[in-house]
Write a protein that holds these residues in place. Structure first.
Motif, PDB file in Angstrom:
ATOM      1  N   ILE A   1      45.675  32.406  24.807  1.00  0.00           N
ATOM      2  CA  ILE A   1      46.053  32.102  26.190  1.00  0.00           C
ATOM      3  C   ILE A   1      46.709  33.321  26.841  1.00  0.00           C
ATOM      4  N   ILE A   2      47.562  34.016  26.101  1.00  0.00           N
ATOM      5  CA  ILE A   2      48.235  35.203  26.639  1.00  0.00           C
ATOM      6  C   ILE A   2      47.203  36.251  27.037  1.00  0.00           C
ATOM      7  N   GLU A   3      46.208  36.485  26.190  1.00  0.00           N
ATOM      8  CA  GLU A   3      45.166  37.456  26.523  1.00  0.00           C
ATOM      9  C   GLU A   3      44.375  37.017  27.750  1.00  0.00           C
ATOM     10  N   TYR A   4      44.076  35.725  27.813  1.00  0.00           N
ATOM     11  CA  TYR A   4      43.337  35.201  28.966  1.00  0.00           C
ATOM     12  C   TYR A   4      44.144  35.374  30.253  1.00  0.00           C
ATOM     13  N   MET A   5      45.442  35.028  30.177  1.00  0.00           N
ATOM     14  CA  MET A   5      46.284  35.143  31.366  1.00  0.00           C
ATOM     15  C   MET A   5      46.479  36.602  31.772  1.00  0.00           C
ATOM     16  N   LEU A   6      46.507  37.494  30.799  1.00  0.00           N
ATOM     17  CA  LEU A   6      46.616  38.918  31.116  1.00  0.00           C
ATOM     18  C   LEU A   6      45.392  39.386  31.902  1.00  0.00           C
ATOM     19  N   GLN A   7      44.204  38.948  31.459  1.00  0.00           N
ATOM     20  CA  GLN A   7      42.993  39.312  32.188  1.00  0.00           C
ATOM     21  C   GLN A   7      42.962  38.643  33.561  1.00  0.00           C
ATOM     22  N   SER A   8      43.408  37.380  33.621  1.00  0.00           N
ATOM     23  CA  SER A   8      43.379  36.644  34.883  1.00  0.00           C
ATOM     24  C   SER A   8      44.374  37.205  35.886  1.00  0.00           C
TER      25      SER A   8
END
Length: 905
Positions: free
Chosen positions: A257-264
């Motif tokens: 989730i952290i990686e996804y939110m970083l990209q988002s």
């Protein structure tokens, strides 16, 4: 036969709605005629007919009918007959699937109003229709249902947890499974709507959703890479909400989730990036261990700093550039004016966030700065090696937007990284000072803000006369003053706010004398600005002046100082109409100034007092439905505004009472203030009662004789606010002030005057003190304990016989009060009653001892001697019965040791 419309009525209303749409018509006149139609009981039936069945009419006319119907139903649905309610519902329901989206949306809004006013349980047909439509392949019906359902969840979420007659289960249990299924609907828009509705429902986490939490999360994750920006935005919203509500459920997937939110957070769509950016603050604030973010900090912080750079077409940039082109003193445009939020004031309440800041537009830039701020408070100086090199580079760049973002970052990390920055702050402030004169207004304004974030350090460093820190503080003050007179409105606003922050820091650090050398330059600058500012920034200027008056106090009363700020303020006062909302911040600033000036406010007191009295009386009459207008004063248009004017006027009279002291009696004895005060003390608005009881307390201090003729009414009204059913969060400030005012009144009248009411007051206070732990806020417990003590001090003979029934709960609250004069009064009352009836309080001996030893320092020698004599009296009495040592042994050791020393036992 149900209700049927008459052709003539339909034609007349359709004609008015059509005319309203035509350019150049007198819309105010048409609105007035439509308003008169509201007097007919079936007017809303006609509107429903036109909206839902007027297929031959223009869409704009139908929508106008629907919107007018929606507005009317907010006030009239509950009182409508069952026949009319049924008719309106039967019309609106089919419109939920209208072919025209604008009409579907109006139907959805109207449905939400009906559910809010009448409940969902009384409209089973709506739930049945929603169920059918959610299973339908008709895109219009599905879209309209989803729109209506979203609005119902938004406006009345609790209604979906109430069972509907004739249906099995609650609406949530029937709808949530279908909504989760629609996460995979073939229509992209329906998918977005379904996720958005469930996100809203998750805020209250109804049981059917809690039982399907895994399905909800899997549905979100499956849509995370959806091509639709609106869908990715909804996914981010759902994840952020789950971080707040159910963080443990996300733990297994948190690294992904952290990686996804970083990209988002870097998404090309700013709406998606903004929703994702909220994740970082949420993760820091909610997670017990934010260390999961540590590995990503080297990547995350540069992303946040990148988002903090203005874009060339940013609305704020365009506004600032437009402001540069305006001539000095140009009047504010309507869209620039923000709502004024009253401070309000209560007695004996715990310190809380003011919450009075005006809400600015939230965007990705500000959210990223807030995220950096929160990260700095969690990880502290650990982030400096990442932040500082980027900021140093930004401050050297030619692009002003890059420089501005570097300054923003320095302000954002001011609290979290203060210790690591400590050795560099002098150089940092020195580097920022020249930027107050930057050619770009947004650089000047952000520099004001960033410097204000370091106000506490600037003040602390500037205490030593003739030191480098003192010279730097002087430079900061002069820099702020220069920007207060800036020709750009945004810079003016930032400078006034920064100046107020610096003034407040000086007061918080108990160094008000630091302001005195700059008092005249500050007042001269604020006075000049008061004469030239537009309406919007006047409020910020008033705040800076109010804060200065709070911090400095009486030195403001020097004649040469008064002449710098009072003439321009009076000019504004005299030229602002009684119904102009710009009068509200003026009332507030005069309240503070009256308190600070004391007797020096006397030359202005009579005219200001008379206007306050007239203002409160006019608005109160209007609020109660009996307004009469005159050339001198007219009532405000809305009940909310009427309430605000009444509060502002009462608060200013309170400020004058505090500043002028007994000399205000000359004004009050010629006025009809008593009647007005009694009306306000029984007003339906808790905020009005709060200010009214504050004024009762303040008048009790300085001219209690004025209140004596209405003592019985005041006591009755005050204790009414102390009934258990009235002590709610909404009413708490009014309850506190009612309680406090009783204590102040008790202190200023004679024993004979208080005796008829003493028992009644105590009878209402004891249940508050005896409430279960946690049931009452600390503020009302403290006020009740103090007021009980004050009444007991004046009328000990009346209360002493009943001492045994309340001593224990009373002492339990007394020991939690901080040492001050009010606590002294309460203990003097306790001692007075214990002298009369020591035996009656004996069962509460431990509580008495704990209360006595709660003092850290007793300044009143008379009180100390009283307590020593009382405890010696108990020692003699218990020793005679062979119980003294046993009584001592029943005390906690720390209490026993302190009591023995304090009272020479």
């Amino acid at each position: 036969m149900g209700w049927r419309p008459q052709d003539q009525g339909l034609q007349q209303i359709c004609y008015l709605l059509s005319e309203f749409q035509k350019p150049g018509t007198n819309q105010a006149q048409i609105l007035s005629q439509l308003e008169q139609c509201k007097n007919f009981p079936d007017f809303n039936n006609y509107l429903a007919t036109i909206f839902a069945q007027g297929s031959t009419l223009p869409d704009e006319v139908r929508q106008s009918a629907g919107l007018l119907l929606k507005n009317n139903l907010r006030d009239q649905f509950v009182s409508a007959s069952d026949e009319y309610k049924t008719f309106i519902k039967s019309c609106i329901l089919p419109a939920m699937g209208d072919k025209k989206r604008m009409l579907r949306q109006t139907a959805g809004t109207t449905i939400a109003v009906i559910v809010t006013q009448g409940g969902l349980s009384s409209w089973p047909q709506l739930l049945q229709a929603m169920q059918r439509c959610l299973e339908s392949s008709d895109p219009d019906a599905l879209d309209g249902t989803m729109d209506a359902l979203y609005k119902v969840v938004e406006e009345a979420p609790m209604q979906l947890d109430i069972e509907v007659t004739g249906m099995q289960g609650t609406p949530n249990s029937l709808l949530i499974p279908r909504l989760l299924h629609l996460f995979q609907a073939p229509l992209p828009k329906v998918q977005v709507q379904a996720v958005s509705i469930v996100n809203l429902l998750a805020g209250g986490m109804p049981e059917p959703l809690a039982n399907s939490l895994d399905e909800y999360l899997q549905g979100l994750f499956s849509l995370a890479t959806n091509q639709q920006a609106e869908m990715r935005k909804a996914v981010c919203t759902g994840i952020v909400q789950m971080v707040h509500l159910q963080p443990d459920c996300l733990a297994p997937q948190l690294p992904a989730i952290i990686e996804y939110m970083l990209q988002s957070t870097q998404d090309a769509d700013e709406g998606v990036a903004l929703e994702a950016c909220e994740f970082w603050s949420a993760c820091c604030e909610v997670a017990a261990d934010a260390s999961t973010l540590r590995p990503v900090l080297p990547k995350l912080i540069p992303v946040l700093l990148g988002n903090m750079v203005y874009k060339e077409d940013d609305e704020e940039v365009l506004e600032a550039q437009a402001g540069e082109a305006e001539p000095d003193g140009a009047e504010d445009r309507d869209q620039e004016l923000k709502p004024f939020i009253q401070r309000g004031g209560g007695h004996g309440e715990e310190d809380e966030e003011d919450g009075g800041e005006e809400v600015s537009r939230w965007n990705l830039r500000k959210c990223s700065a807030a995220g950096l701020d929160v990260l700095s408070t969690v990880f502290g100086d650990e982030i400096l090696p990442i932040v500082v090199p980027i900021v140093q580079q930004r401050l050297q760049e030619q692009d002003w937007k890059a420089r501005e973002s570097g300054i923003l970052a320095l302000g954002a990390i001011s609290e979290g990284c203060a210790s690591g920055l400590l050795h560099y702050l002098a150089d940092m402030v020195a580097a920022l000072l020249p930027l107050l004169a930057d050619t770009r207004p947004l650089v000047r304004s952000i520099t004001c803000w960033a410097l204000s974030r370091y106000s506490r350090w600037i003040v602390d460093n500037g205490r030593d006369p003739q030191s480098q820190g003192q010279r730097q503080m002087e430079a900061v003050i002069q820099g702020f003053l220069g920007r207060v007179l800036d020709h750009n409105k945004r810079v003016q606003e930032a400078a006034c706010s920064a100046l107020a922050s610096l003034e407040e820091a000086i007061g918080q650090d108990a160094h008000p004398g630091l302001l005195l050398p700059y008092l005249r330059p500050i007042l001269e600058t604020l006075g000049r600005a008061c004469s030239s500012y537009g309406r919007r920034n006047l409020r910020m200027l008033y705040d800076a002046l109010s804060t200065l008056a709070d911090m400095v106090g009486r030195p403001l009363a020097q004649p040469d100082c008064i002449q710098l700020f009072m003439p321009p303020l009076l000019q504004r006062w005299q030229t602002t109409d009684d119904t102009d909302r710009e009068l509200l911040p003026l009332l507030e600033v005069f309240t503070t100034i009256a308190q600070a000036l004391g007797q020096a406010f006397q030359p202005y007191a009579e005219s200001i007092f008379e206007r306050c009295l007239r203002l409160a009386a006019t608005q109160l009459a209007a609020k109660q439905g009996g307004a009469t207008t005159s050339a001198a004063s007219k009532p405000a248009d809305q009940p909310e505004q009427q309430r605000e004017f009444i509060i502002g006027a009462l608060d200013l009279i309170s400020g004058m009472a505090e500043g002028l002291g007994p000399s205000i009696e000359n004004l009050i004895e010629r006025a009809h203030l008593r009647d007005l005060l009694l009306q306000c003390c029984q007003d339906a608005s808790a905020d009005v009662r709060q200010s009214a009881f504050a004024l009762v307390g303040d008048l009790s201090k300085v001219c209690p004789g004025h209140l004596l003729p209405c003592t019985r009414q005041l006591v009755t009204l005050a204790v009414a606010n102390l009934q258990p059913q009235n002590i709610t969060q909404e009413n708490m400030s009014a309850c506190n002030n009612a309680c406090w005012s009783l204590g102040e009144l008790a202190m200023k009248i004679t024993t004979e005057q208080l005796q008829p009411y003493a028992a009644t007051i105590v009878e209402h206070l004891v249940p508050i003190l005896a409430a279960p732990t946690g049931a009452m806020p600390r503020s009302i417990l403290e006020n009740s304990a103090i007021t009980l003590g004050r009444v007991a001090w004046i009328c000990p003979d009346v209360l002493a016989p009943h001492l045994g029934s309340f001593t224990g709960v009373w002492c339990a609250s007394l020991r939690n009060i901080r040492d001050d004069v009010e606590k002294e009064h309460a203990f003097l009352g306790l001692c007075a009653m214990l002298r009369i009836n020591p035996q009656g309080a004996l069962p509460a001996f431990v509580g008495i001892c704990e209360a006595v030893t709660s003092w850290r320092h007793i300044r009143d020698e008379g009180l100390l001697n009283e307590m020593i004599q009382i405890m010696q009296l108990y020692k003699q009495h218990l020793t005679a019965g062979g119980m003294w040592q046993q009584a001592l042994n029943s005390l906690p050791r720390a209490v026993r040791d302190k009591l023995t020393t304090l009272c020479h036992l």
